[in-house]
Write an enzyme that holds these catalytic residues in place. Structure first.
Site, PDB file in Angstrom:
ATOM      1  CG  HIS A  74       1.182  -0.909   3.906  1.00 46.82           C
ATOM      2  ND1 HIS A  74       2.565  -1.739   3.262  1.00 46.82           N
ATOM      3  CD2 HIS A  74       1.189   0.267   3.015  1.00 46.82           C
ATOM      4  CE1 HIS A  74       2.854  -0.909   2.128  1.00 46.82           C
ATOM      5  NE2 HIS A  74       1.905   0.081   2.156  1.00 46.82           N
ATOM      6  CG  ASP A  94       3.314  -4.901   3.542  1.00 48.65           C
ATOM      7  OD1 ASP A  94       2.095  -5.090   3.509  1.00 48.65           O
ATOM      8  OD2 ASP A  94       3.983  -3.888   3.822  1.00 48.65           O
ATOM      9  CB  SER A 137       1.944   0.431  -1.327  1.00 45.17           C
ATOM     10  OG  SER A 137       3.118   1.263  -0.433  1.00 45.17           O
TER      11      SER A 137
END
Length: 717
Positions: free
Chosen positions: A86, A222, A652
């Site tokens: 992402h 991810d 992230s």
């Protein structure tokens, strides 16, 4: 100023254990004093120097700012970067087309020559950071007016930056911590030649999409991979075929040892923003104004986007990254409000405020310095409420809501230059605008934006007081269209030069002030800018009151609790957090295990539902149990795991590092039960959700066959 600095240091060094080891986002230069003994007791085998060193290779040299809002890590001596899917999503989307849909199909470069330049992407290394609190605060006092104090601080910071910038090409900044009670000077080095190396299809990299976002159990691979390039001497350089893969100072070895309950886990990254020291009034404002102003407009916009994306592949590609960015913190805001209410965080804050008030009243000296702090904060939040709501709604409904108004705002400077008759400035501005148009219109659906335009402007009209309407609401929409925003949108999108790249470029080839001033998009955009400035002006005095009293409130709390550790809120500078692998109990009679497996991916499969599609190749590997060296000792393939590390947005892509300094996971999310975490860390429920590095390697190797990437890593068995 020495008194302030010593107060901070005393509060930091006197670790009392009142803050659990899993809570806190720690500054790396301070861990030798604050954390390393605790970390060693928990199992860490490294020294503080192994983690952060200016003169020698250390873990901090392998961690980068990825783009403008994520973290990445170096995992080979050839500049190979690992981050979240992402995080790379926008770059992958920009490189995608209907013919080459890398979001849907994935992409793997089997050689350096196949890697794709990612225009506009950069990675940034931290070189060093030093405490400069005394120098920044020199000449200030707490009794000063905030404006005067800020002016002195700005001058001191400027001098420090100028001195530190001599004879180098580093980016130097001075950053505030602990609500302005502490300052560090920080040096960064940015590399702008970054190339796309590989990513799984979205059916792996975003498996679960919005349904599973912020949720556990999770089964999302991810991750995505990029490579940083430099000139032949290892220096930052613009893209060139002559550039070579960067040889980093340090890269992380990759562990195949697996994940066990209570394993030590450390993250290093760039957490974006937390507000752990907000007062009860600040939390009420966050819930009732800031979060609600995000939830309502984005929810309406996303419905329109989603409908259009599901109907057309081209639109899906165009809006995939925009939709993902929008929904991420839309859902976060919903979860945060839910969590703050459920955990009764406001009640807890009021107890702290009552204790603080009682402590103040024990001393005349405290009354003089802190006596008005709480009352001034309460008053400031109350007085700015209507302006703040209008400000956030304008951002969400106009500047972020409808794309064409955002584009229109770029021409306000052009109008000024045309009015001045400054041809050189006109040329400079038009060229700057032209340079951005290809990227804008590539990902723009004019018919969709027309629907969003009408919906967002009506929503602002319905939710915000009339005193905050931009002038075109009354002068145009009310008078000519009787507040029929659909009819108004029809005319705007029919007449404006902004609705297509061809029309806008034709205008820019020979820009006319008269044409611009009659354009309905320009009229709306400039009107919105003017009203926004007016709204902002009404907030300034209250913002200064908030800043001053938040600083004094935290300073007072540290003085009131001298044996307690106070870590600074996140501000997108490098931090370390540490904890352990573990499960949790979200509700009565339910226990969530600390890991998930590939079996769970198959259980979630829903053919025909894009969120839970499973690639045929992945199903084949599951059926044959062809997991290779990436299987767990019980034969299963682990996908994700949870730790109690303290993270937030910006983390992230952060590496999850084991006790030996080896990469064993990739942080990518938090859990729904603890969405209050940016305001209040929940020690029993808050979890960091991570991809197991073995699943990452399995996808690269067994699924994609990109063994060239595996071969350049340092694997530890």
């Amino acid at each position: 100023m020495r008194k302030i600095t010593m107060l901070i240091v005393a509060a930091l060094i006197a670790f009392s254990g009142s803050v659990k080891a899993d809570e806190g986002m720690w500054l790396l230069p301070l861990i030798s004093k604050l954390n390393v003994n605790q970390m060693n007791d928990m199992g860490l085998k490294l020294s503080a120097e192994d983690i952060y060193s200016i003169n020698n290779s250390s873990l901090k040299d392998a961690v980068v700012i990825f783009g403008g809002g994520c973290t990445g890590e170096l995992i080979s001596d050839k500049g190979l970067i690992l981050t979240n899917h992402h995080c790379g999503y926008g770059n992958i989307q920009a490189l995608s087309s209907v013919d080459h849909n890398y979001l849907k199909d994935g992409f793997w470069a089997k050689s350096l020559e196949e890697e794709l330049p990612s225009k506009g992407l950069a990675v940034t290394f931290l070189k060093y950071m030093n405490d400069v609190t005394e120098k920044v605060l020199e000449g200030t006092t707490d009794a000063m007016e905030e404006g005067e104090r800020n002016k002195i601080i700005a001058e001191n910071k400027k001098a420090l930056i100028e001195e530190a910038s001599k004879d180098n090409k580093l980016t130097i900044t001075v950053q505030s911590y602990l609500e302005g009670n502490q300052y560090f000077i920080i040096a960064y080095q940015k590399y702008t030649d970054v190339r796309f190396v590989g990513a799984p299809p979205s059916s792996i990299g975003k498996f679960g999409f919005d349904t599973d976002n912020w949720m556990w159990p999770r089964h999302t691979g991810d991750f995505s991979m990029f490579r940083v390039y430099a000139d032949k001497d290892g220096n930052p350089a613009e893209y060139s075929e002559d550039n070579v893969p960067l040889k980093p100072v340090h890269h992380l070895p990759v562990s195949l040892k697996g994940v066990e309950m209570d394993d030590f886990a450390m993250t290093i990254g760039f957490p974006g923003s937390t507000n752990r020291y907000l007062t009860s009034w600040g939390i009420e404002e966050r819930m009732n104004i800031v979060n609600d102003s995000r939830i309502i407009p984005r929810g309406a916009k996303q419905e329109l986007w989603h409908e259009a994306m599901m109907a057309d592949e081209k639109t899906n590609i165009q809006y995939a990254s925009k939709y993902s960015r929008s929904t991420n913190y839309w859902k976060n805001s919903i979860g945060m409000n839910r969590g703050l209410k459920k955990l009764k965080v406001i009640d807890s804050k009021r107890e702290i405020e009552a204790e603080f008030a009682a402590w103040i009243n024990e001393s005349d000296e405290r009354k003089e310095l802190y006596g008005s702090v709480l009352s001034e904060l309460e008053n400031a939040y109350s007085k700015r409420a209507t302006n703040l709501k209008a400000q956030y709604y304008m951002i969400e409904c106009m500047f972020r809501g409808t794309e064409i108004i955002s584009l229109g705002t770029k021409t306000s400077r052009l109008a000024d230059a045309l009015e001045e008759g400054n041809e050189e400035k006109v040329s400079e501005i038009t060229n700057s605008i032209k340079a951005s148009l290809e990227a804008f219109y590539k990902d723009y659906n004019v018919n969709l934006d027309q629907k969003v335009f009408a919906t967002m402007l009506k929503l602002y009209h319905d939710y915000i007081d009339a005193q905050f309407y931009p002038s075109f609401y009354n002068d145009v929409v009310a008078k000519k269209y009787k507040n029929d925003f659909t009819a108004y949108a029809n005319v705007v999108f029919k007449k404006s030069v902004f609705t297509s790249q061809e029309k806008f470029e034709t205008f820019l080839a020979k820009p006319s002030l008269k044409v611009l001033q009659k354009d309905p998009v320009y009229i709306a955009a400039v009107s919105a800018i003017e009203k926004y400035k007016e709204i902002q002006g009404g907030l300034t005095q209250y913002n200064e009151v908030e800043d001053r009293n938040n600083r004094l409130f935290l300073k007072g709390l540290m003085a009131m609790n001298p044996d307690k550790v106070y870590y600074s809120d996140a501000n997108f500078t490098m931090r370390l957090s540490y904890g352990k692998v573990g499960n949790y109990e979200p509700k009565d009679a339910v226990i969530y295990k600390h890991f998930t497996t590939l079996e769970g991916v198959m259980e979630k499969e829903q053919p025909g539902n894009y969120e839970f599609e499973v690639p045929a190749k992945l199903k084949e590997l599951y059926e044959t149990k062809d997991y290779g060296q990436y299987a767990d000792k019980d034969g299963s393939l682990h996908v994700c795991f949870t730790t109690n590390n303290d993270i937030t947005g910006g983390n992230s892509g952060s590496p999850v590092i084991n006790a030996n300094g080896e990469l064993f996971g990739l942080a990518f999310d938090g859990n729904w039960e603890a969405m209050s975490g940016d305001i209040a860390f929940e020690t029993e429920l808050q979890k960091c959700i991570n991809v197991d590095i073995r699943y990452v390697l399995f996808v690269i190797d067994k699924y994609a066959g990109a063994t060239n990437l595996i071969e350049e890593m340092t694997l530890v068995k």
